[in-house]
Design an enzyme around this catalytic site. Structure first.
Site, short mmCIF file in Angstrom:
data_model
loop_
_atom_site.label_atom_id
_atom_site.label_comp_id
_atom_site.label_asym_id
_atom_site.label_seq_id
_atom_site.Cartn_x
_atom_site.Cartn_y
_atom_site.Cartn_z
N MET A 30 -32.18 -48.84 -74.82
CA MET A 30 -31.44 -47.90 -73.96
C MET A 30 -31.26 -46.57 -74.70
O MET A 30 -30.38 -45.79 -74.35
CB MET A 30 -30.10 -48.50 -73.57
N GLY A 31 -32.08 -46.34 -75.72
CA GLY A 31 -32.03 -45.06 -76.42
C GLY A 31 -30.88 -44.95 -77.39
O GLY A 31 -30.25 -45.94 -77.76
N LEU A 33 -31.20 -44.21 -80.53
CA LEU A 33 -31.78 -45.17 -81.46
C LEU A 33 -31.12 -45.12 -82.83
O LEU A 33 -30.72 -44.06 -83.31
CB LEU A 33 -33.28 -44.87 -81.61
N HIS A 37 -32.85 -50.49 -83.99
CA HIS A 37 -34.01 -50.31 -83.11
C HIS A 37 -35.28 -50.07 -83.93
O HIS A 37 -36.34 -50.59 -83.61
CB HIS A 37 -33.82 -49.08 -82.20
N GLN A 61 -27.18 -53.05 -65.37
CA GLN A 61 -26.50 -53.98 -66.28
C GLN A 61 -25.10 -53.53 -66.67
O GLN A 61 -24.46 -54.13 -67.52
CB GLN A 61 -27.37 -54.26 -67.50
N GLY A 147 -33.49 -57.62 -80.38
CA GLY A 147 -32.63 -57.82 -81.55
C GLY A 147 -31.71 -59.02 -81.41
O GLY A 147 -31.22 -59.33 -80.31
N SER A 185 -25.06 -50.51 -83.80
CA SER A 185 -24.98 -50.48 -82.34
C SER A 185 -24.84 -49.03 -81.91
O SER A 185 -24.18 -48.24 -82.60
CB SER A 185 -23.73 -51.26 -81.89
O1 PAF Z 1 -30.54 -54.50 -75.44
C1 PAF Z 1 -30.69 -53.48 -74.74
O2 PAF Z 1 -30.69 -52.34 -75.21
C2 PAF Z 1 -30.85 -53.64 -73.23
O3 PAF Z 1 -30.06 -54.66 -72.75
C3 PAF Z 1 -32.32 -53.81 -72.79
C4 PAF Z 1 -32.92 -55.11 -73.33
C5 PAF Z 1 -33.14 -52.64 -73.24
C6 PAF Z 1 -32.41 -53.90 -71.25
O4 PAF Z 1 -31.88 -52.74 -70.66
#
Ligand code: PAF
Length: 281
Positions: A30-31, A33, A37, A61, A147, A185
Site C-alpha cells: 500500500m506504499g 515503503l 517492504h 480493506q 510479510g 510499519s
Molecule cells: O499488507 C498490505 O500492505 C495489504 O494488505 C496488501 C496485501 C497490499 C493488500 O492491499
C-alpha cells in the site's frame, strides 16, 4: 523502471511477458515503503525475471471509521526506493480504475478470517482477499511475497491461493524490526516521540511470552495474563486483542503444546499497531 497505472495495460504487459517465457514476481504493497517492504523485494528479486511492485491503498480493506484518507502516501519516494531495489514495473492504479462502482463479487475466506484482526476489523480480509485476487489476475505472478508481520493476512491469503487454485507460489518474508525491536510499519509514522517509546510494549510483551515458554510455561491463560499486565503498565496503550492460537488453524489453544502464534493488536494513542511471534514449545 516502468510505471503502469492502467489495470488493462498491466494485464496486457503481463500476458506478453508470460508469452515470452518470463517469470513474474509480485510484491503487493500500500506504499509509503519502509525497510520491511524492501526486504520483500530483495527476497523476490533473484526468484523472477520481472519484478512488479504494486502500490495501492485499497479502500475495500478499510472500515468506515479507519484511516483510509489519512493513510500516509509518498509516491515519489516509493518510486526511487523501488528503483534502488531493481524493480522492473511499479503498478500504481487509481482506486476508481481498480473497482467498478457496482462491483458485486468479493472473496470471503471463512475459517481463518473471523478472529484476531478480523474480529476488530469486520470486512477487512474480504477487502484484502479481493484486491490480492485482482492483483494476481492483472499481474499474473509466478510468485508473490507477503510479510509475516501481517501473520493472519498471510495465512488467509495462502488459504485463498490453495482453495481457489491460484498458480502462485506464496513466499513469506520475515518481520523486519527497528534497532529497538519495533516492527516496521507504515503506521509507525503516526507516532509522536512519546508514543514511539510506548509502542515498544508490543515487542516486549511478545518477548515475555517467548521467555515464559522457554522457561516451561504452557498455560495460555498465564502467558496472556502476564502480557496484559506488562502492557497495562504503559500509559496510552490500549489492548485491542492478545491471542495465542494454533499457528495453522488460528484456533484458540489452552496450552502451548505445538507451534503457537502469539499475536496482538494494541492502540498507542489513536494508532493501532500489530505484531506477532511463533512460539515453539
Ligand atoms: O499488507 C498490505 O500492505 C495489504 O494488505 C496488501 C496485501 C497490499 C493488500 O492491499
Amino acid at each position: 523502471m516502468k510505471i503502469i497505472s492502467s489495470p488493462a495495460e498491466m494485464q496486457q504487459t503481463a500476458l506478453e511477458l508470460k508469452r515470452s517465457g518470463k517469470t513474474i514476481g509480485l510484491v503487493p504493497t500500500m506504499g509509503f515503503l519502509h525497510n520491511g517492504h524492501l526486504s520483500l523485494m530483495k527476497l523476490a528479486r533473484p526468484e523472477c525475471d520481472v519484478l512488479v511492485v504494486s502500490i495501492f491503498v485499497n479502500p475495500a480493506q478499510f472500515g468506515p471509521n479507519e484511516d483510509l484518507d489519512a493513510y500516509p502516501r509518498d509516491f515519489e519516494r516509493d518510486e526511487s526506493l523501488c528503483k534502488g531495489e531493481g524493480v522492473d514495473i511499479v503498478f500504481y492504479p487509481e482506486p476508481g480504475n481498480m473497482y467498478f462502482s457496482d462491483a458485486s463479487v468479493w472473496i470471503d475466506e471463512e475459517a481463518l478470517s473471523p478472529g484476531l484482526c478480523g474480529g476488530s476489523r469486520p470486512g477487512h480480509f474480504r477487502g484484502v482477499c479481493t484486491v490480492v485476487a485482482k492483483l494476481f489476475n492483472l499481474v499474473l505472478p509466478d510468485l508473490a511475497v507477503f510479510g509475516e508481520k501481517d501473520a493472519q493476512q498471510l495465512r488467509v491469503l495462502e488459504r485463498m491461493v490453495r482453495d481457489l487454485n491460484f498458480p502462485v507460489r506464496m513466499v513469506r518474508g520475515p518481520i523486519v524490526r527497528e534497532a529497538d525491536g519495533l516492527a516496521m510499519s507504515s503506521r509507525n509514522k503516526y507516532l509522536n516521540a512519546e508514543q514511539r517509546q510506548q509502542a515498544l510494549c508490543l515487542k516486549q510483551a511478545l518477548a515475555l511470552a517467548e521467555s515464559l515458554v522457554r522457561g516451561g510455561e504452557k498455560s495460555v491463560a498465564n502467558i496472556r495474563q502476564q502480557m496484559v499486565v506488562l502492557i497495562g503498565t504503559v500509559p496510552g496503550a490500549e489492548i485491542d486483542y492478545i491471542e495465542l492460537v494454533d499457528d495453522e488453524t488460528l484456533a484458540r489453544v489452552e496450552n502451548v503444546e505445538s507451534e503457537t502464534l502469539v499475536a496482538l493488536a494494541v492502540k498507542i494513542g489513536p494508532t493501532r499497531l500489530i505484531d506477532n511471534a511463533v512460539l515453539h514449545p
